[in-house]
Design a protein around this motif. Structure first.
Motif, PDB file in Angstrom:
ATOM      1  N   LYS A   1      11.485 -25.480  25.196  1.00 26.20           N
ATOM      2  CA  LYS A   1      11.956 -24.140  24.855  1.00 26.20           C
ATOM      3  C   LYS A   1      12.020 -23.894  23.344  1.00 26.20           C
ATOM      4  N   LEU A   2      11.793 -24.938  22.536  1.00 21.93           N
ATOM      5  CA  LEU A   2      11.851 -24.773  21.086  1.00 21.93           C
ATOM      6  C   LEU A   2      10.655 -23.961  20.583  1.00 21.93           C
ATOM      7  N   PRO A   3      10.841 -23.222  19.489  1.00 26.18           N
ATOM      8  CA  PRO A   3       9.780 -22.320  18.997  1.00 26.18           C
ATOM      9  C   PRO A   3       8.449 -23.000  18.709  1.00 26.18           C
ATOM     10  N   TYR A   4       8.457 -24.212  18.179  1.00 25.93           N
ATOM     11  CA  TYR A   4       7.175 -24.841  17.849  1.00 25.93           C
ATOM     12  C   TYR A   4       6.408 -25.263  19.090  1.00 25.93           C
ATOM     13  N   ASN A   5       7.051 -25.302  20.247  1.00 21.09           N
ATOM     14  CA  ASN A   5       6.351 -25.572  21.496  1.00 21.09           C
ATOM     15  C   ASN A   5       5.856 -24.291  22.147  1.00 21.09           C
ATOM     16  N   ARG A   6       6.197 -23.180  21.570  1.00 21.13           N
ATOM     17  CA  ARG A   6       5.745 -21.883  22.066  1.00 21.13           C
ATOM     18  C   ARG A   6       5.221 -21.066  20.880  1.00 21.13           C
ATOM     19  N   PRO A   7       4.122 -21.545  20.238  1.00 22.60           N
ATOM     20  CA  PRO A   7       3.635 -20.860  19.046  1.00 22.60           C
ATOM     21  C   PRO A   7       3.118 -19.466  19.344  1.00 22.60           C
ATOM     22  N   ARG A   8       2.770 -19.243  20.547  1.00 22.07           N
ATOM     23  CA  ARG A   8       2.350 -17.925  20.984  1.00 22.07           C
ATOM     24  C   ARG A   8       3.025 -17.707  22.331  1.00 22.07           C
ATOM     25  N   LYS A   9       3.287 -16.481  22.624  1.00 24.50           N
ATOM     26  CA  LYS A   9       3.874 -16.189  23.919  1.00 24.50           C
ATOM     27  C   LYS A   9       2.815 -16.447  24.980  1.00 24.50           C
ATOM     28  N   ALA A  10       3.179 -17.227  25.963  1.00 21.63           N
ATOM     29  CA  ALA A  10       2.240 -17.470  27.060  1.00 21.63           C
ATOM     30  C   ALA A  10       1.966 -16.130  27.723  1.00 21.63           C
ATOM     31  N   ASP A  11       0.706 -15.760  27.780  1.00 20.35           N
ATOM     32  CA  ASP A  11       0.353 -14.489  28.397  1.00 20.35           C
ATOM     33  C   ASP A  11       0.248 -14.720  29.895  1.00 20.35           C
ATOM     34  N   LEU A  12       1.412 -14.956  30.491  1.00 21.43           N
ATOM     35  CA  LEU A  12       1.462 -15.301  31.904  1.00 21.43           C
ATOM     36  C   LEU A  12       0.922 -14.177  32.774  1.00 21.43           C
ATOM     37  N   ASP A  13       1.168 -12.937  32.406  1.00 21.98           N
ATOM     38  CA  ASP A  13       0.667 -11.823  33.222  1.00 21.98           C
ATOM     39  C   ASP A  13      -0.859 -11.830  33.290  1.00 21.98           C
ATOM     40  N   ALA A  14      -1.523 -12.071  32.157  1.00 22.82           N
ATOM     41  CA  ALA A  14      -2.989 -12.125  32.146  1.00 22.82           C
ATOM     42  C   ALA A  14      -3.482 -13.329  32.946  1.00 22.82           C
ATOM     43  N   THR A  15      -2.774 -14.451  32.818  1.00 16.73           N
ATOM     44  CA  THR A  15      -3.154 -15.646  33.591  1.00 16.73           C
ATOM     45  C   THR A  15      -3.007 -15.391  35.084  1.00 16.73           C
ATOM     46  N   LEU A  16      -1.917 -14.762  35.468  1.00 12.39           N
ATOM     47  CA  LEU A  16      -1.705 -14.485  36.899  1.00 12.39           C
ATOM     48  C   LEU A  16      -2.746 -13.513  37.423  1.00 12.39           C
ATOM     49  N   ALA A  17      -3.160 -12.554  36.626  1.00 14.76           N
ATOM     50  CA  ALA A  17      -4.218 -11.626  37.030  1.00 14.76           C
ATOM     51  C   ALA A  17      -5.535 -12.392  37.249  1.00 14.76           C
ATOM     52  N   ARG A  18      -5.834 -13.349  36.369  1.00  9.53           N
ATOM     53  CA  ARG A  18      -7.044 -14.158  36.541  1.00  9.53           C
ATOM     54  C   ARG A  18      -6.967 -15.001  37.814  1.00  9.53           C
ATOM     55  N   LEU A  19      -5.789 -15.517  38.126  1.00  8.51           N
ATOM     56  CA  LEU A  19      -5.630 -16.290  39.358  1.00  8.51           C
ATOM     57  C   LEU A  19      -5.845 -15.403  40.582  1.00  8.51           C
ATOM     58  N   ARG A  20      -5.303 -14.200  40.541  1.00 11.26           N
ATOM     59  CA  ARG A  20      -5.440 -13.258  41.665  1.00 11.26           C
ATOM     60  C   ARG A  20      -6.887 -12.845  41.883  1.00 11.26           C
ATOM     61  N   ASN A  21      -7.584 -12.561  40.788  1.00  9.66           N
ATOM     62  CA  ASN A  21      -8.900 -11.958  40.882  1.00  9.66           C
ATOM     63  C   ASN A  21     -10.043 -12.957  40.819  1.00  9.66           C
TER      64      ASN A  21
END
Length: 191
Positions: A170-190
Protein backbone atom coordinates in the motif's frame (compact mmCIF):
# COMPACT_ATOMS: atom_id res chain seq x y z
CA UNK A 1 -12.35 -27.17 -5.73
CA UNK A 2 -9.94 -27.65 -8.62
CA UNK A 3 -6.18 -27.73 -8.23
CA UNK A 4 -4.27 -25.19 -10.31
CA UNK A 5 -2.12 -26.46 -13.13
CA UNK A 6 1.54 -25.45 -13.03
CA UNK A 7 3.13 -24.28 -16.26
CA UNK A 8 6.89 -23.94 -16.59
CA UNK A 9 8.19 -20.81 -18.33
CA UNK A 10 9.08 -22.62 -21.58
CA UNK A 11 5.57 -24.14 -21.74
CA UNK A 12 3.91 -20.79 -21.02
CA UNK A 13 6.09 -18.99 -23.59
CA UNK A 14 4.92 -21.37 -26.30
CA UNK A 15 1.29 -20.80 -25.33
CA UNK A 16 1.13 -17.04 -24.59
CA UNK A 17 -1.11 -16.48 -27.61
CA UNK A 18 -3.80 -18.75 -26.11
CA UNK A 19 -3.53 -17.75 -22.43
CA UNK A 20 -5.03 -14.89 -20.47
CA UNK A 21 -2.14 -13.88 -18.22
CA UNK A 22 -3.00 -12.13 -14.95
CA UNK A 23 -0.16 -10.61 -12.91
CA UNK A 24 -1.18 -10.29 -9.25
CA UNK A 25 1.79 -8.20 -8.13
CA UNK A 26 1.58 -4.56 -7.08
CA UNK A 27 1.45 -1.96 -9.85
CA UNK A 28 5.04 -0.97 -8.98
CA UNK A 29 6.32 -4.51 -9.38
CA UNK A 30 4.30 -4.94 -12.58
CA UNK A 31 5.77 -1.72 -13.99
CA UNK A 32 9.26 -3.05 -13.21
CA UNK A 33 8.76 -5.83 -15.76
CA UNK A 34 6.00 -8.27 -16.62
CA UNK A 35 5.28 -11.11 -19.04
CA UNK A 36 4.24 -9.77 -22.46
CA UNK A 37 0.48 -9.27 -22.59
CA UNK A 38 -0.03 -9.77 -18.84
CA UNK A 39 -2.86 -7.83 -17.24
CA UNK A 40 -2.23 -6.31 -13.80
CA UNK A 41 -4.85 -7.32 -11.23
CA UNK A 42 -3.18 -6.81 -7.84
CA UNK A 43 -3.91 -9.57 -5.34
CA UNK A 44 -5.84 -7.15 -3.13
CA UNK A 45 -8.20 -6.40 -6.08
CA UNK A 46 -8.87 -10.03 -6.99
CA UNK A 47 -12.36 -10.12 -5.44
CA UNK A 48 -13.44 -7.10 -7.51
CA UNK A 49 -12.05 -8.69 -10.67
CA UNK A 50 -13.56 -12.14 -10.06
CA UNK A 51 -16.56 -11.82 -12.43
CA UNK A 52 -14.33 -10.66 -15.28
CA UNK A 53 -11.71 -13.32 -14.61
CA UNK A 54 -14.52 -15.88 -14.67
CA UNK A 55 -15.54 -14.53 -18.10
CA UNK A 56 -11.95 -14.79 -19.38
CA UNK A 57 -11.67 -18.33 -18.01
CA UNK A 58 -14.77 -19.26 -20.00
CA UNK A 59 -12.89 -18.40 -23.20
CA UNK A 60 -9.68 -20.27 -22.37
CA UNK A 61 -6.99 -20.96 -19.80
CA UNK A 62 -6.01 -18.28 -17.30
CA UNK A 63 -2.38 -18.13 -16.16
CA UNK A 64 -1.76 -16.32 -12.87
CA UNK A 65 1.75 -14.98 -12.21
CA UNK A 66 3.68 -13.09 -9.55
CA UNK A 67 7.37 -12.66 -8.72
CA UNK A 68 8.10 -16.15 -7.38
CA UNK A 69 4.88 -18.13 -7.44
CA UNK A 70 3.67 -17.74 -3.83
CA UNK A 71 1.11 -14.95 -4.44
CA UNK A 72 -0.06 -16.56 -7.67
CA UNK A 73 -0.67 -19.83 -5.80
CA UNK A 74 -2.75 -17.91 -3.25
CA UNK A 75 -4.64 -16.20 -6.09
CA UNK A 76 -5.26 -19.58 -7.77
CA UNK A 77 -6.61 -20.95 -4.49
CA UNK A 78 -8.96 -17.97 -4.10
CA UNK A 79 -10.14 -18.33 -7.69
CA UNK A 80 -10.59 -22.10 -7.34
CA UNK A 81 -12.79 -21.53 -4.28
CA UNK A 82 -14.98 -19.44 -6.60
CA UNK A 83 -15.07 -22.16 -9.25
CA UNK A 84 -12.46 -20.66 -11.60
CA UNK A 85 -9.79 -23.10 -12.80
CA UNK A 86 -6.42 -21.42 -13.31
CA UNK A 87 -2.78 -22.25 -13.89
CA UNK A 88 0.22 -20.75 -12.11
CA UNK A 89 3.67 -20.04 -13.52
CA UNK A 90 6.35 -22.14 -11.81
CA UNK A 91 8.87 -19.75 -10.29
CA UNK A 92 6.98 -16.63 -11.38
CA UNK A 93 8.47 -13.80 -13.37
CA UNK A 94 11.82 -14.47 -11.71
CA UNK A 95 12.05 -17.89 -13.36
CA UNK A 96 10.63 -16.44 -16.60
CA UNK A 97 13.44 -13.86 -16.81
CA UNK A 98 16.10 -16.32 -15.60
CA UNK A 99 15.28 -18.56 -18.57
CA UNK A 100 15.90 -15.66 -20.96
CA UNK A 101 12.31 -14.67 -21.72
CA UNK A 102 11.51 -10.98 -22.19
CA UNK A 103 9.84 -8.82 -19.59
CA UNK A 104 7.89 -5.80 -20.80
CA UNK A 105 7.63 -2.45 -19.05
CA UNK A 106 4.91 0.17 -19.54
CA UNK A 107 5.98 3.19 -21.58
CA UNK A 108 7.58 5.88 -19.46
CA UNK A 109 8.76 3.44 -16.80
CA UNK A 110 12.35 4.23 -15.93
CA UNK A 111 12.99 2.71 -12.51
CA UNK A 112 12.11 -0.74 -11.25
CA UNK A 113 10.64 -1.20 -7.78
CA UNK A 114 12.25 -3.84 -5.60
CA UNK A 115 10.38 -7.12 -5.50
CA UNK A 116 8.05 -7.59 -2.55
CA UNK A 117 10.10 -10.43 -1.06
CA UNK A 118 13.17 -8.16 -1.02
CA UNK A 119 11.19 -5.33 0.58
CA UNK A 120 9.90 -7.70 3.28
CA UNK A 121 13.41 -8.97 4.04
CA UNK A 122 14.74 -5.41 4.34
CA UNK A 123 11.87 -4.25 6.55
CA UNK A 124 11.86 -7.32 8.80
CA UNK A 125 15.64 -7.27 9.21
CA UNK A 126 15.64 -3.54 9.97
CA UNK A 127 12.92 -3.84 12.61
CA UNK A 128 14.67 -6.82 14.25
CA UNK A 129 17.95 -4.87 14.42
CA UNK A 130 16.14 -1.81 15.75
CA UNK A 131 14.44 -3.88 18.45
CA UNK A 132 17.74 -5.44 19.51
CA UNK A 133 19.56 -2.09 19.56
CA UNK A 134 16.81 -0.33 21.52
CA UNK A 135 16.69 -3.34 23.86
CA UNK A 136 20.35 -2.80 24.68
CA UNK A 137 20.40 1.00 24.72
CA UNK A 138 16.97 2.03 26.04
CA UNK A 139 15.00 -0.77 27.69
CA UNK A 140 15.02 -4.58 27.42
CA UNK A 141 11.29 -4.57 26.58
CA UNK A 142 12.17 -3.33 23.07
CA UNK A 143 13.43 -6.84 22.34
CA UNK A 144 9.76 -7.82 22.13
CA UNK A 145 9.68 -5.92 18.85
CA UNK A 146 12.23 -8.37 17.43
CA UNK A 147 10.31 -11.32 18.87
CA UNK A 148 7.10 -10.04 17.26
CA UNK A 149 8.75 -9.86 13.84
CA UNK A 150 10.16 -13.37 14.30
CA UNK A 151 6.69 -14.67 15.21
CA UNK A 152 5.21 -12.92 12.17
CA UNK A 153 7.78 -14.54 9.89
CA UNK A 154 6.97 -17.98 11.30
CA UNK A 155 3.24 -17.36 10.82
CA UNK A 156 3.94 -16.13 7.29
CA UNK A 157 5.79 -19.35 6.45
CA UNK A 158 3.15 -21.62 8.00
CA UNK A 159 0.19 -19.91 6.31
CA UNK A 160 2.00 -18.95 3.07
CA UNK A 161 0.69 -15.40 3.49
CA UNK A 162 2.48 -12.23 4.48
CA UNK A 163 0.86 -9.40 6.41
CA UNK A 164 3.99 -7.28 6.07
CA UNK A 165 3.85 -7.63 2.27
CA UNK A 166 0.18 -6.59 2.32
CA UNK A 167 1.10 -3.44 4.28
CA UNK A 168 4.13 -2.65 2.11
CA UNK A 169 2.02 -3.05 -1.05
CA UNK A 170 0.00 0.00 0.00
CA UNK A 171 3.03 2.32 0.17
CA UNK A 172 3.30 4.98 -2.57
CA UNK A 173 6.48 3.62 -4.16
CA UNK A 174 4.70 0.31 -4.75
CA UNK A 175 1.94 2.14 -6.57
CA UNK A 176 3.83 4.55 -8.85
CA UNK A 177 0.83 4.75 -11.07
CA UNK A 178 -2.75 4.06 -10.26
CA UNK A 179 -3.60 0.58 -11.42
CA UNK A 180 -6.08 1.12 -14.22
CA UNK A 181 -8.19 -1.73 -12.95
CA UNK A 182 -11.27 -0.62 -14.89
CA UNK A 183 -9.40 -0.83 -18.22
CA UNK A 184 -7.93 -4.19 -17.21
CA UNK A 185 -11.35 -5.55 -16.29
CA UNK A 186 -12.76 -4.34 -19.61
CA UNK A 187 -9.97 -6.24 -21.42
CA UNK A 188 -10.79 -9.37 -19.42
CA UNK A 189 -14.49 -9.05 -20.29
CA UNK A 190 -13.97 -8.40 -23.97
CA UNK A 191 -11.04 -10.74 -24.60
Amino acid sequence: MSTPTTLHPAEADGRLHELTVIDVRTPGEYAGGHIPGALNVPLDALDRALPDIRTAAGRGEVLVVCASGARSENACRILAESGVHTATLAGGTGAWAAQGHDLHRPEGTTKATWGMDRQVRLTAGSVVLLGLALGELVHPAFRLLSAGIAGGLVLSAVTNTCGMAAMLAKLPYNRPRKADLDATLARLRNG
